[in-house]
Write a protein that holds these residues in place. Structure first.
Motif, PDB file in Angstrom:
ATOM      1  N   ARG A   1      -7.558   4.197  -4.918  1.00  0.00           N
ATOM      2  CA  ARG A   1      -7.999   4.411  -3.532  1.00  0.00           C
ATOM      3  C   ARG A   1      -9.372   3.801  -3.260  1.00  0.00           C
ATOM      4  NH1 ARG A   1      -7.365  10.018  -0.389  1.00  0.00           N
ATOM      5  NH2 ARG A   1      -5.268   9.217  -0.355  1.00  0.00           N
ATOM      6  N   ASP A   2     -10.332   4.016  -4.147  1.00  0.00           N
ATOM      7  CA  ASP A   2     -11.692   3.510  -3.901  1.00  0.00           C
ATOM      8  C   ASP A   2     -11.734   1.985  -3.844  1.00  0.00           C
ATOM      9  OD1 ASP A   2     -12.636   6.089  -3.783  1.00  0.00           O
ATOM     10  OD2 ASP A   2     -13.384   6.105  -5.850  1.00  0.00           O
ATOM     11  N   THR A   3     -10.999   1.328  -4.738  1.00  0.00           N
ATOM     12  CA  THR A   3     -10.948  -0.144  -4.729  1.00  0.00           C
ATOM     13  C   THR A   3     -10.303  -0.634  -3.441  1.00  0.00           C
ATOM     14  OG1 THR A   3     -10.765  -0.172  -7.134  1.00  0.00           O
ATOM     15  CG2 THR A   3     -10.124  -2.179  -5.978  1.00  0.00           C
TER      16      THR A   3
ATOM     17  N   VAL B   1       0.826  -1.208   0.000  1.00  0.00           N
ATOM     18  CA  VAL B   1       0.000   0.000   0.000  1.00  0.00           C
ATOM     19  C   VAL B   1       0.861   1.259   0.000  1.00  0.00           C
ATOM     20  CG1 VAL B   1      -1.959  -1.126   1.092  1.00  0.00           C
ATOM     21  CG2 VAL B   1      -0.207  -0.067   2.515  1.00  0.00           C
ATOM     22  N   ALA B   2       0.298   2.313  -0.553  1.00  0.00           N
ATOM     23  CA  ALA B   2       0.981   3.602  -0.636  1.00  0.00           C
ATOM     24  C   ALA B   2       0.292   4.605   0.287  1.00  0.00           C
ATOM     25  CB  ALA B   2       0.936   4.118  -2.069  1.00  0.00           C
TER      26      ALA B   2
ATOM     27  N   TYR C   1      -4.451   5.132   3.222  1.00  0.00           N
ATOM     28  CA  TYR C   1      -3.831   4.564   2.026  1.00  0.00           C
ATOM     29  C   TYR C   1      -4.352   5.224   0.759  1.00  0.00           C
ATOM     30  CZ  TYR C   1      -2.680   1.009   5.458  1.00  0.00           C
ATOM     31  OH  TYR C   1      -2.234   0.356   6.575  1.00  0.00           O
ATOM     32  N   ARG C   2      -3.441   5.522  -0.154  1.00  0.00           N
ATOM     33  CA  ARG C   2      -3.763   6.169  -1.429  1.00  0.00           C
ATOM     34  C   ARG C   2      -4.056   5.152  -2.525  1.00  0.00           C
ATOM     35  NH1 ARG C   2      -1.954  11.530  -2.092  1.00  0.00           N
ATOM     36  NH2 ARG C   2      -1.798  11.057  -4.314  1.00  0.00           N
ATOM     37  N   GLY C   3      -3.474   4.000  -2.421  1.00  0.00           N
ATOM     38  CA  GLY C   3      -3.642   2.974  -3.429  1.00  0.00           C
ATOM     39  C   GLY C   3      -2.819   1.764  -3.049  1.00  0.00           C
ATOM     40  N   ALA C   4      -2.928   0.737  -3.884  1.00  0.00           N
ATOM     41  CA  ALA C   4      -2.182  -0.503  -3.605  1.00  0.00           C
ATOM     42  C   ALA C   4      -1.783  -1.150  -4.921  1.00  0.00           C
ATOM     43  CB  ALA C   4      -3.041  -1.467  -2.798  1.00  0.00           C
TER      44      ALA C   4
END
Length: 173
Positions: free
Chosen positions: A158-160, A128-129, A170-173
């Motif tokens: 992010r939404d997923t 994760v970021a 978390y901003r994204g993965a």
């Protein structure tokens, strides 16, 4: 010598294991392994499977050090991104290292199955970021692994990610 594991989320999620008795008297073995972390236990298992008489000596408890405090994760890769490994080693050797890390996770899974180890194994992992730079690095790493290493990865916006891990951090993965 402390009887309990150092405080951690992992330690608090499990019942306290019974203390093992200290070694007394003489013990004869072909090989003595010092330390009951991942490396020591893996070496002991491999040697025992090859017919060696093995003894594992541990000053604290099994998994006392970092092996017992990794959150139960088995991840491929290394502590730096693929571009750094390639810069230091070249693409071919970096790929070889990555393939070895994949093999190590597969070997761990095979041992779990072979020995009936109850460990609640879950396939896959998420990186994760939390910062924009991390997010860019993760995307680049994901694209590289898919393109050059035949490694199935997918990027999550992010939404997923929030659908899987509801954290605003978390901003994204």
């Amino acid at each position: 010598m402390s009887a309990a594991f150092p405080p951690s989320w992992y330690a608090s999620s499990l019942p306290e294991p019974p203390a093992l008795p200290p070694l007394r008297g003489e013990l004869h073995a072909d090989v003595a392994i010092l330390g009951a972390g991942y490396t020591g236990l893996t070496a002991a298992l491999e040697l025992a499977l090859r017919g060696q008489r093995v003894v594992v000596l541990e000053a604290q408890r099994i998994g006392w050090g970092a092996s017992g405090r990794n959150g139960g994760q088995a991840l491929v890769g290394y502590g730096c991104e693929v571009d750094e490994l390639e810069r230091q080693l070249g693409r071919e050797d970096a790929r070889r290292l990555f393939d070895w890390s994949r093999e190590a996770v597969q070997t761990m899974r095979a041992r779990i199955d072979r020995h009936g180890i109850e460990c609640h194994w879950v396939e896959g992992h998420a990186s994760v970021a939390i910062r924009a730079r991390h997010e860019r690095d993760l995307r680049a790493n994901c694209e590289h692994r898919q393109r050059h290493d035949d490694y199935p990865m997918q990027g999550w916006e992010r939404d997923t990610l929030r659908g899987q891990r509801d954290s605003p951090r978390y901003r994204g993965a």
